[in-house]
Scaffold this active site. Structure first.
Site, PDB file in Angstrom:
ATOM      1  N   PRO A   1       0.831  -1.207   0.000  1.00  0.00           N
ATOM      2  CA  PRO A   1       0.000   0.000   0.000  1.00  0.00           C
ATOM      3  C   PRO A   1       0.868   1.261   0.000  1.00  0.00           C
ATOM      4  CG  PRO A   1      -0.823  -1.601   1.569  1.00  0.00           C
ATOM      5  CD  PRO A   1       0.482  -2.128   1.085  1.00  0.00           C
ATOM      6  N   GLU A   2       0.564   2.174  -0.918  1.00  0.00           N
ATOM      7  CA  GLU A   2       1.307   3.426  -1.003  1.00  0.00           C
ATOM      8  C   GLU A   2       0.434   4.563  -0.488  1.00  0.00           C
ATOM      9  OE1 GLU A   2       3.224   3.981  -4.775  1.00  0.00           O
ATOM     10  OE2 GLU A   2       3.800   1.883  -4.933  1.00  0.00           O
TER      11      GLU A   2
END
Length: 271
Positions: A2-3
């Site tokens: 996840p960014e």
């Protein structure tokens, strides 16, 4: 992994359900995450009111009058809102139960995520104090980026992925931003001029904002607070498209490794 857009999507998803509510119980099923879940958290949180749900880089900050809960999703983590009627899954490692029985549930298959607590101002925490500016803030601008680039021989892609320079520009969004700006990912950072930095800075802001609006990038492990995947992957211009035609010039998208990470670019459109 996840960014920033995934974390921001999660923040926006959970905040309306928990903000202003009081912690009633904390259930820790697996304390062995990236760092051990602090002893005493099950005693510290109950009775405290959740006053803020913010984000710093890829960290979610759940603040109370007594301190701040720091949550990192790691490589595969997600947070879900439930009323307790859903069965506890194998990798549901923690439940934060509120007085109205709303539950914030932390799931992390690979256990690289984190649940931490600080009673000091969050910005002083060792994991946050050295972070660069937020990419969507006014502080991150062309002049700032140019100053960071000066005398740097390393690839510009590595520079914009350095959280000490700017937070939250992960591998996918770095490739997409460099393509939008027309900058080759392997170009030495010190070779960029102010015009390059202006285009790149604007591209980073555009790509990240677009991804947030679309709900984040669909990765195998990412789902939002409602259990639905993001949608930005439908709009990726270069990432994961090696050998396919560039959407701008029709030349094949190329791939190379920079800093041990796969980088995607168009040799004709980026210089």
């Amino acid at each position: 992994m996840p960014e920033l857009p995934e974390v921001e999507t999660t923040r926006r998803g959970i905040a309306p359900h928990i903000l202003g509510k009081t912690f009633a119980q904390v259930i820790i099923r697996q304390p062995g995450l990236r760092w051990p879940v602090p002893d005493g958290l099950t005693v510290t949180l109950p009775g405290l009111r959740l006053e803020g749900v913010e984000r710093r880089g890829k960290y979610l900050l759940l603040s109370t009058g007594a301190g701040t809960l720091l949550i990192h999703l790691g490589m595969s983590g997600n947070l879900r809102i439930t009323d307790g009627q859903q069965a506890v899954l194998k990798h549901d490692h923690a439940d934060f139960v509120f007085a109205d029985r709303t539950i914030l549930r932390f799931n992390d298959q690979r256990r690289f995520g984190a649940i931490l607590w600080t009673s000091e101002p969050a910005e002083r925490h060792v994991l946050l104090s050295g972070l660069g500016p937020e990419p969507l803030s006014d502080r991150f601008n062309a002049q700032f980026l140019l100053d960071q680039c000066l005398n740097r021989r390393g690839p510009i892609k590595n520079l914009i992925m350095d959280s000490h320079v700017v937070v939250g520009v992960g591998n996918i969004y770095a490739s997409e931003s460099l393509f939008m700006a027309g900058v080759h990912p392997n170009r030495p950072a010190g070779a960029l001029d102010l015009a390059d930095c202006l285009r790149l800075c604007e591209a980073i802001k555009t790509v990240l904002q677009w991804a947030i609006e679309q709900g984040g990038t669909t990765l195998r492990d990412f789902v939002n607070a409602e259990g639905k995947p993001g949608y930005f992957q439908q709009s990726l211009a270069v990432y994961g498209r090696a050998g396919q035609a560039c959407l701008t010039c029709a030349e094949p998208i190329q791939q190379l490794k920079i800093g041990q990470r796969a980088s995607y670019f168009c040799g004709a459109c980026q210089s």
